[in-house]
Write a protein that holds these residues in place. Structure first.
Motif, PDB file in Angstrom:
ATOM      1  N   ILE A 230    -115.549  53.351  79.078  1.00  0.00           N
ATOM      2  CA  ILE A 230    -114.420  52.747  78.007  1.00  0.00           C
ATOM      3  C   ILE A 230    -114.390  51.245  78.796  1.00  0.00           C
ATOM      4  O   ILE A 230    -114.687  50.055  78.755  1.00  0.00           O
ATOM      5  CB  ILE A 230    -113.640  52.907  77.232  1.00  0.00           C
ATOM      6  N   PHE A 231    -113.510  51.621  80.077  1.00  0.00           N
ATOM      7  CA  PHE A 231    -113.054  50.823  81.228  1.00  0.00           C
ATOM      8  C   PHE A 231    -114.485  50.380  81.910  1.00  0.00           C
ATOM      9  O   PHE A 231    -114.166  48.325  81.833  1.00  0.00           O
ATOM     10  CB  PHE A 231    -112.657  51.181  82.694  1.00  0.00           C
ATOM     11  N   VAL A 232    -115.186  50.892  81.929  1.00  0.00           N
ATOM     12  CA  VAL A 232    -116.682  50.094  82.295  1.00  0.00           C
ATOM     13  C   VAL A 232    -117.222  48.922  81.073  1.00  0.00           C
ATOM     14  O   VAL A 232    -118.028  47.610  81.465  1.00  0.00           O
ATOM     15  CB  VAL A 232    -117.498  51.394  83.321  1.00  0.00           C
ATOM     16  N   ILE A 233    -117.089  49.422  80.584  1.00  0.00           N
ATOM     17  CA  ILE A 233    -117.938  48.559  79.414  1.00  0.00           C
ATOM     18  C   ILE A 233    -117.107  47.808  78.714  1.00  0.00           C
ATOM     19  O   ILE A 233    -118.013  46.688  78.975  1.00  0.00           O
ATOM     20  CB  ILE A 233    -117.681  49.052  77.865  1.00  0.00           C
TER      21      ILE A 233
ATOM     22  N   ILE B 241    -115.315  46.030  81.040  1.00  0.00           N
ATOM     23  CA  ILE B 241    -115.255  45.070  82.123  1.00  0.00           C
ATOM     24  C   ILE B 241    -116.710  44.252  81.735  1.00  0.00           C
ATOM     25  O   ILE B 241    -116.667  42.956  81.980  1.00  0.00           O
ATOM     26  CB  ILE B 241    -115.498  45.725  83.723  1.00  0.00           C
ATOM     27  N   ALA B 242    -117.453  45.010  81.475  1.00  0.00           N
ATOM     28  CA  ALA B 242    -118.991  44.368  80.752  1.00  0.00           C
ATOM     29  C   ALA B 242    -119.242  43.735  80.291  1.00  0.00           C
ATOM     30  O   ALA B 242    -119.788  42.248  80.297  1.00  0.00           O
ATOM     31  CB  ALA B 242    -119.961  45.574  81.117  1.00  0.00           C
TER      32      ALA B 242
ATOM     33  N   ILE C  80    -116.943  39.884  81.421  1.00  0.00           N
ATOM     34  CA  ILE C  80    -117.897  39.436  82.130  1.00  0.00           C
ATOM     35  C   ILE C  80    -118.947  38.275  81.524  1.00  0.00           C
ATOM     36  O   ILE C  80    -119.890  37.882  81.595  1.00  0.00           O
ATOM     37  CB  ILE C  80    -118.504  40.389  83.492  1.00  0.00           C
ATOM     38  N   GLY C  81    -119.605  39.771  80.754  1.00  0.00           N
ATOM     39  CA  GLY C  81    -120.942  39.127  79.258  1.00  0.00           C
ATOM     40  C   GLY C  81    -120.381  37.804  79.320  1.00  0.00           C
ATOM     41  O   GLY C  81    -120.850  36.545  78.991  1.00  0.00           O
ATOM     42  N   MET C  82    -119.621  38.142  78.138  1.00  0.00           N
ATOM     43  CA  MET C  82    -118.875  37.100  77.186  1.00  0.00           C
ATOM     44  C   MET C  82    -118.566  35.916  78.133  1.00  0.00           C
ATOM     45  O   MET C  82    -118.445  34.102  77.946  1.00  0.00           O
ATOM     46  CB  MET C  82    -117.269  37.263  76.736  1.00  0.00           C
ATOM     47  N   ASN C  83    -117.794  36.056  79.069  1.00  0.00           N
ATOM     48  CA  ASN C  83    -117.259  35.006  79.757  1.00  0.00           C
ATOM     49  C   ASN C  83    -118.721  34.283  80.781  1.00  0.00           C
ATOM     50  O   ASN C  83    -118.849  32.625  80.274  1.00  0.00           O
ATOM     51  CB  ASN C  83    -116.476  35.464  81.854  1.00  0.00           C
ATOM     52  N   LEU C  84    -119.507  34.748  80.956  1.00  0.00           N
ATOM     53  CA  LEU C  84    -120.830  34.115  81.629  1.00  0.00           C
ATOM     54  C   LEU C  84    -121.648  33.378  80.485  1.00  0.00           C
ATOM     55  O   LEU C  84    -122.383  32.227  80.700  1.00  0.00           O
ATOM     56  CB  LEU C  84    -121.835  35.257  82.290  1.00  0.00           C
ATOM     57  N   LEU C  85    -121.791  34.016  79.503  1.00  0.00           N
ATOM     58  CA  LEU C  85    -122.544  33.113  78.439  1.00  0.00           C
ATOM     59  C   LEU C  85    -121.633  32.108  78.538  1.00  0.00           C
ATOM     60  O   LEU C  85    -122.134  30.893  77.902  1.00  0.00           O
ATOM     61  CB  LEU C  85    -122.360  33.770  76.881  1.00  0.00           C
ATOM     62  N   SER C  86    -120.359  31.693  77.837  1.00  0.00           N
ATOM     63  CA  SER C  86    -119.132  31.245  77.273  1.00  0.00           C
ATOM     64  C   SER C  86    -119.675  29.709  78.627  1.00  0.00           C
ATOM     65  O   SER C  86    -119.679  28.439  78.292  1.00  0.00           O
ATOM     66  CB  SER C  86    -118.034  31.274  77.015  1.00  0.00           C
ATOM     67  N   GLY C  87    -119.700  30.465  79.351  1.00  0.00           N
ATOM     68  CA  GLY C  87    -119.390  28.991  81.283  1.00  0.00           C
ATOM     69  C   GLY C  87    -121.390  28.775  80.404  1.00  0.00           C
ATOM     70  O   GLY C  87    -121.332  27.584  81.080  1.00  0.00           O
ATOM     71  N   LYS C  88    -122.082  29.558  80.403  1.00  0.00           N
ATOM     72  CA  LYS C  88    -123.472  28.620  80.467  1.00  0.00           C
ATOM     73  C   LYS C  88    -123.129  28.224  79.205  1.00  0.00           C
ATOM     74  O   LYS C  88    -123.875  26.700  79.075  1.00  0.00           O
ATOM     75  CB  LYS C  88    -124.185  29.807  80.339  1.00  0.00           C
ATOM     76  N   LYS C  89    -122.694  28.507  78.023  1.00  0.00           N
ATOM     77  CA  LYS C  89    -122.083  26.885  77.150  1.00  0.00           C
ATOM     78  C   LYS C  89    -121.731  25.581  77.238  1.00  0.00           C
ATOM     79  O   LYS C  89    -122.397  24.627  77.262  1.00  0.00           O
ATOM     80  CB  LYS C  89    -121.977  27.656  75.731  1.00  0.00           C
ATOM     81  N   LYS C  90    -120.332  26.006  78.043  1.00  0.00           N
ATOM     82  CA  LYS C  90    -120.106  25.237  78.139  1.00  0.00           C
ATOM     83  C   LYS C  90    -120.936  24.254  79.523  1.00  0.00           C
ATOM     84  O   LYS C  90    -120.598  22.717  79.114  1.00  0.00           O
ATOM     85  CB  LYS C  90    -118.795  25.270  79.788  1.00  0.00           C
TER      86      LYS C  90
END
Lengths: 265, 268
Positions: B242-245, B247-248, B251-261
Motif C-alpha cells: 500500500i505504501f508503494v502504491i 507513493i506511485a 507521484i503520478g497525480m503530481n506529474l499529471l497536474s504538473g503537465k496540465k499546468k
C-alpha cells in the motif's frame, strides 16, 4: 428564467433526503436512546450513572488529558515543520510537503502495526507506559493532519508584513510572536480540531498498541459489544456536545482553505 | 549553521514518520517472524501468502470494492447535491450546508454508532445485506465530496449555463454538457478523497458490517490480537504494498497536474 433555476435546485433533493434520513435522523435517535432506558421509558439514569461513577468520569478526564497532550505534542512537532516547509526557498516545496502528509493515505491500522513493532523492539512491554505510548501512537497517526493546515496558513503569510515589522525594529522573536503566530491562528485552530477530537475517540490506536483502552471512544465500543444502546447513545451524546462546543469556539477562527482532511488531492 | 538545524529537524520528523514503515518493509522481504528478530534469508513468502491466502485476498478485494462502490455513489449523490444546493434559495442552502457539515466535524465513532442504532437496532435492517455498511460509508464520504465540489461551483462562470439554454439546449443537456464538465476536477478529487476515507475507516465499518465481512482496518485490528504469524507477516507485505502504491499515485497525480499546468501556461 425562474423555472430553470427551480429545475436546477431540484437536483439537491436526493442528497437532502439522504442527509435527513442518515445524518439528521440518527442524531435524534441518539438523543432519544440517551434519555430512555431499555424499556423505552424516559430517564436521566444513563447520565446520572455516567456522572456519578468515578470509573467513567476518570475515563472522561483521561481522554481530555490524552487528547490535550497529544494535540500539544503534534503542534510542537508540526509548527516548526510547517514553518520550515512554507518559508523555505526550496523550489518544489509542495513535493516536500507531500512527503510529510503522505501517511494520511496509508491505512492507519497498518501504520500503527508498524509503529507497534518498532516500539516493542525499543521498549519491550508497551503496556508498561500506557500514557506515553498512547501519545506516541496518536501523534504518529494524526501528525500529517496537523502539518497540512499549518502549512497552508503559513504559506499565505505576506512576506512584506514580516519585513515591515523587522524594519520597524522588531527582533526575530517579536516578529514571530506579533505577526507570524497571530496570522497562523486559523491553521492552528484547524489543525487542533483535526487532532483533538479523534484523539479522544480513536481507541483502536491504544487497543492495537497495548490491548487496553481508557478513552471515551472505548466506552462506546464496550457498550456496543454489550448491546447496551442506551448507554452507548448517552456517551455519543456527551461526545456530540463536546464536539459542538469545540466547533462553536473554532468556527470563530475558521478559514475555509485550511479545512478538511486530505484535501491536497 | 541555521540551515543545518532546519534540515536536521525535518529529517528527524521524517524519520519519526517513516522509520516504522520502512523497517516493516525491509522485514516483509525476509523470513523473520518478529521485527528485531534474526533474519535468516530474504524471501517473497509474505507477498505470495498475501495473494495465495483466500481469506486475505477476499478481505483486500472486499475492501477495495466497498470503497469504489461507496465512493461512486457518494460522488453522484454529492455532485447533484452540490449543484442543486448551490442554486437553491438561502434557507434550504443553509440547511443542507449545515447538515453536510455534521459528519465532517462529528467523530467517526459517533457517526458509525448512530447509523448502526437507526438502521440495525430500530429499522432492523439485516447487517448481512451490506446496506448498513454501504450507507455508513456513504454518510462518511459524501459530505467530503460535496465540500470538494463547492469551490469549483463558485469559480464557474454562471452565464455559460444560461447561454447553453438560450442556444436551445435542454436543462439536462446544459447540465451534462456544460456544468458538469467544468466541475470534473472537483468531482475527481472528491472521488479520490472518498476512496481514501473509506479505505481508512475503522469505526463506521465495525458498527455496521456483516459479522463475516472484514475490511483491511477491522481485519488488521483483529490480526494484531491473534497469534497467527503467517497472517501477521503477510500484513507487513500488505503495508509495504500500500505504501508503494500510495507513493506511485501521489507521484503520478503530481506529474499529471504538473503537465496540465504547463499546458495552461503554454496557451497563455
Amino acid at each position: 428564467m425562474k423555472k430553470i433555476r427551480f429545475n436546477r435546485s431540484q437536483l439537491c433533493i436526493p442528497y437532502a433526503v439522504f442527509l435527513v434520513l442518515f445524518v439528521i435522523a440518527p442524531l435524534f435517535v441518539i438523543v432519544y436512546y440517551a434519555f430512555t432506558n431499555g424499556e423505552g421509558n424516559f430517564t436521566f439514569a444513563n447520565f446520572v450513572g455516567f456522572f456519578s461513577s468515578t470509573n467513567t468520569l476518570g475515563t472522561l478526564l483521561y481522554s481530555f488529558l490524552l487528547s490535550i497532550v497529544t494535540t500539544l505534542v503534534c503542534l510542537i512537532i508540526a509548527y516548526p515543520t510547517a514553518y520550515i516547509l512554507a518559508r523555505s526557498n526550496f523550489k518544489k516545496k509542495y513535493v516536500l510537503l507531500l512527503l510529510f502528509i503522505l501517511p494520511m493515505w496509508i491505512n492507519f491500522t497498518l501504520r500503527i502495526t508498524a509503529l507497534k513493532e518498532i516500539l516493542s523492539v525499543i521498549e519491550g512491554n508497551l503496556a508498561a507506559y500506557p500514557f506515553f505510548n498512547s501519545v506516541i501512537g496518536m501523534t504518529f497517526d494524526f501528525l500529517p493532519f496537523m502539518i497540512l493546515p499549518l502549512y497552508t496558513s503559513l504559506l499565505k503569510l505576506d512576506n512584506s508584513l514580516l519585513e515591515a515589522a523587522a524594519d520597524l525594529g522588531g527582533n526575530k522573536f517579536t516578529v514571530f510572536l506579533r505577526i507570524t503566530l497571530p496570522l497562523s491562528i486559523p491553521g492552528i485552530v484547524s489543525g487542533v480540531t483535526m487532532v483533538l477530537l479523534p484523539s479522544m475517540t480513536n481507541y483502536v490506536v491504544l487497543d492495537m498498541l497495548y490491548n487496553s483502552t481508557y478513552i471515551m471512544g472505548s466506552l462506546i465500543g464496550s457498550y456496543f459489544s454489550a448491546y447496551d444502546w442506551n448507554n452507548g447513545s448517552m456517551i455519543s451524546l456527551v461526545l456530540l456536545i463536546i464536539i459542538f462546543l469545540v466547533t462553536l469556539v473554532t468556527n470563530r477562527f475558521s478559514d475555509k482553505d485550511t479545512n478538511s482532511r486530505g484535501a491536497v488531492l | 549553521m541555521k540551515k543545518i538545524f532546519r534540515i536536521g529537524w525535518l529529517v528527524i520528523v521524517l524519520a519519526f514518520i517513516y522509520v516504522p514503515i520502512l523497517v516493516l518493509a525491509v522485514y516483509s522481504f525476509t523470513d523473520a517472524s518478529i521485527v528485531g528478530g534474526g533474519i535468516n534469508s530474504f524471501s517473497f513468502e509474505n507477498y505470495i501468502n498475501l495473494f495465495k491466502n483466500e481469506e486475505l485476498r477476499n478481505m483486500i478485494f472486499g475492501t477495495l470494492l466497498l470503497a469504489l462502490i461507496c465512493a461512486a455513489i457518494s460522488t453522484v449523490l454529492a455532485t447533484f447535491g452540490a449543484i442543486g444546493t448551490f442554486y437553491s434559495k438561502r434557507l434550504p442552502k443553509a440547511l443542507i450546508n449545515s447538515a453536510n457539515q455534521v459528519p465532517v466535524v462529528n467523530a467517526d465513532i459517533v457517526t458509525g454508532f448512530s447509523v448502526c442504532i437507526l438502521l440495525i437496532v430500530i429499522l432492523r435492517v439485516d447487517k448481512d445485506t451490506f446496506i448498513p455498511l454501504g450507507i455508513g460509508h456513504i454518510v462518511l464520504t459524501a459530505p467530503f465530496v460535496y465540500l470538494s465540489i463547492l469551490p469549483k461551483l463558485k469559480q464557474m462562470d454562471n452565464s455559460l449555463y444560461e447561454a447553453a439554454l438560450d442556444l436551445g439546449a435542454t436543462p439536462a443537456q446544459a447540465l451534462f454538457k456544460v456544468v458538469i464538465p467544468q466541475l470534473i476536477p472537483g468531482i475527481l478529487s472528491g472521488f479520490m478523497l472518498a476512496v481514501t476515507l473509506s479505505l481508512d475507516d475503522y469505526f463506521i465499518t465495525t458498527y455496521t458490517k456483516p459479522s463475516t465481512f472484514d475490511t483491511i482496518s477491522t481485519y488488521v485490528v483483529n490480526a494484531t490480537k491473534g497469534s497467527q504469524t503467517e497472517i501477521k507477516t503477510a500484513l507487513w507485505a500488505l503495508s509495504t504494498l500500500i505504501f508503494v502504491i500510495v507513493i506511485a499515485i501521489v507521484i503520478g497525480m503530481n506529474l499529471l497536474s504538473g503537465k496540465k499546468k504547463g499546458a495552461k501556461n503554454d496557451k497563455i
